[in-house]
Design a protein around this motif. Structure first.
Motif, short mmCIF file in Angstrom:
data_model
loop_
_atom_site.label_atom_id
_atom_site.label_comp_id
_atom_site.label_asym_id
_atom_site.label_seq_id
_atom_site.Cartn_x
_atom_site.Cartn_y
_atom_site.Cartn_z
N ASP A 7 4.46 -21.91 -28.99
CA ASP A 7 4.63 -23.55 -29.02
C ASP A 7 6.74 -23.34 -29.83
OD1 ASP A 7 4.65 -22.50 -32.15
OD2 ASP A 7 3.76 -24.03 -32.38
N VAL A 8 6.92 -23.03 -29.91
CA VAL A 8 8.50 -23.82 -29.98
C VAL A 8 9.49 -23.37 -29.06
CG1 VAL A 8 10.88 -22.99 -31.68
CG2 VAL A 8 8.45 -22.85 -32.30
N LYS A 9 9.50 -22.11 -27.59
CA LYS A 9 9.83 -21.92 -26.95
C LYS A 9 9.97 -22.94 -25.81
CE LYS A 9 6.29 -19.04 -23.53
NZ LYS A 9 6.63 -18.44 -23.55
N THR B 76 6.29 10.35 -30.66
CA THR B 76 6.24 9.85 -29.22
C THR B 76 6.75 8.53 -29.75
OG1 THR B 76 4.16 9.22 -29.56
CG2 THR B 76 5.26 11.24 -27.51
N MET B 77 6.89 7.59 -28.91
CA MET B 77 7.00 5.74 -29.37
C MET B 77 5.72 5.25 -28.45
SD MET B 77 9.87 5.87 -31.71
CE MET B 77 10.59 3.86 -31.24
N VAL B 78 5.88 3.90 -28.35
CA VAL B 78 4.50 3.31 -28.41
C VAL B 78 5.37 1.93 -28.94
CG1 VAL B 78 2.17 2.36 -28.11
CG2 VAL B 78 2.86 4.89 -28.81
N LYS B 79 5.17 1.79 -27.18
CA LYS B 79 5.52 0.16 -26.60
C LYS B 79 4.06 -1.39 -27.22
CE LYS B 79 6.74 -3.15 -22.93
NZ LYS B 79 7.37 -2.83 -21.56
N LYS B 80 4.55 -2.19 -28.14
CA LYS B 80 3.89 -2.87 -28.47
C LYS B 80 3.74 -4.06 -28.55
CE LYS B 80 1.00 -0.10 -31.23
NZ LYS B 80 -0.18 -0.34 -33.08
N THR B 81 3.44 -4.91 -27.64
CA THR B 81 3.36 -6.47 -27.38
C THR B 81 3.22 -7.38 -28.20
OG1 THR B 81 2.46 -5.84 -25.07
CG2 THR B 81 3.01 -8.33 -25.37
N LEU B 82 3.57 -8.63 -28.77
CA LEU B 82 3.25 -8.99 -29.73
C LEU B 82 3.19 -10.34 -29.76
CD1 LEU B 82 7.39 -8.93 -31.47
CD2 LEU B 82 4.94 -7.84 -32.08
N GLU B 83 1.32 -11.01 -29.96
CA GLU B 83 1.35 -11.62 -29.28
C GLU B 83 1.86 -13.08 -29.65
OE1 GLU B 83 -1.42 -11.29 -26.88
OE2 GLU B 83 -1.00 -9.43 -27.12
N GLY B 84 2.00 -14.46 -28.71
CA GLY B 84 2.18 -15.27 -28.96
C GLY B 84 3.28 -15.28 -29.27
N LYS B 85 4.76 -14.74 -29.38
CA LYS B 85 5.78 -14.83 -29.55
C LYS B 85 6.22 -14.48 -28.42
CE LYS B 85 5.34 -13.99 -34.52
NZ LYS B 85 6.65 -15.06 -34.51
N SER B 86 7.59 -14.68 -28.00
CA SER B 86 8.69 -14.28 -26.53
C SER B 86 10.31 -13.77 -26.59
CB SER B 86 8.35 -15.92 -25.23
OG SER B 86 7.09 -16.04 -25.35
N ASP B 87 10.81 -13.69 -26.08
CA ASP B 87 12.13 -13.22 -26.16
C ASP B 87 12.55 -14.75 -24.84
OD1 ASP B 87 11.99 -11.26 -27.86
OD2 ASP B 87 11.69 -9.71 -26.41
N PHE C 17 14.94 -26.74 -31.65
CA PHE C 17 14.98 -24.97 -32.13
C PHE C 17 16.02 -25.30 -32.60
CE2 PHE C 17 16.05 -20.80 -31.69
CZ PHE C 17 14.99 -20.34 -31.60
N VAL C 18 16.41 -24.17 -34.24
CA VAL C 18 17.36 -23.55 -34.88
C VAL C 18 16.83 -22.36 -34.90
CG1 VAL C 18 18.79 -23.79 -36.96
CG2 VAL C 18 17.83 -25.76 -35.94
N GLY C 19 17.75 -21.44 -34.59
CA GLY C 19 17.87 -19.94 -34.78
C GLY C 19 18.90 -19.08 -35.05
#
Length: 168
Positions: A65-67, A107-118, A155-157
């Protein structure tokens, strides 16, 4: 006996064209090495040069929602000094992910963060390039890998500079 005296006299060495050639080559090599290294910046054209810089800052894990409040044309300011650091010329997003280590099978597993974006924000600004210092905008140094605290209209970050290019 007179002949022996003449033979024992030291012969004088003359400076000839071959010696001059060797001296010129040695001086040219020394000058070229100093030109390349230039520790005192004696051969620098201009110490400060105005340039138009385009740089990309990535903000990781931004709420969706911020993006949506970020837009092209936004003025970008420093989060700490409020000095203008450019204008937004592009925004692109990528799903935010984290890598987690799974115990037991290493092992390493890739997990998607729900509701967040880069969010990758492209910023363009007229600034100064100074040899030995780099790119500076209103006192803020812009360099690859630098953490930047930025303020946009909604936005501030803190993000990381991941790309730099100079417009010709």
């Amino acid at each position: 006996m007179e002949n022996n005296i003449k033979n024992t006299e030291k012969k004088r060495r003359r400076f000839n064209a071959f010696d001059l050639l060797i001296l010129v080559i040695a001086l040219a090599v020394a000058f070229a090495a100093f030109w390349i290294i230039d520790p005192l910046y004696l051969f620098s054209a201009d110490e400060k040069q105005p340039v138009t810089l385009t740089y990309v800052v990535v903000f990781r894990g931004v709420d969706d929602d911020v993006k949506n409040g970020m837009k092209n044309g936004d003025t970008v300011a420093s989060g700490s000094t409020s000095e203008v650091l450019g204008k937004v010329t592009g925004i692109r997003t990528r799903e935010a992910v984290v890598w987690e280590h799974i115990e037991g099978n290493d092992t390493m597993v890739k997990k998607t963060l729900e509701g967040k974006s880069d969010v990758y924000v492209t910023i363009k600004v007229d600034c100064q390039y100074e040899k030995g210092i780099g790119y500076t905008v209103n006192g803020q140094q812009i360099a690859y890998g630098t953490k930047l605290s930025l303020r946009l209209s909604s936005f501030v970050g803190t993000g990381e500079c991941v790309s730099l290019s100079v417009d010709k």
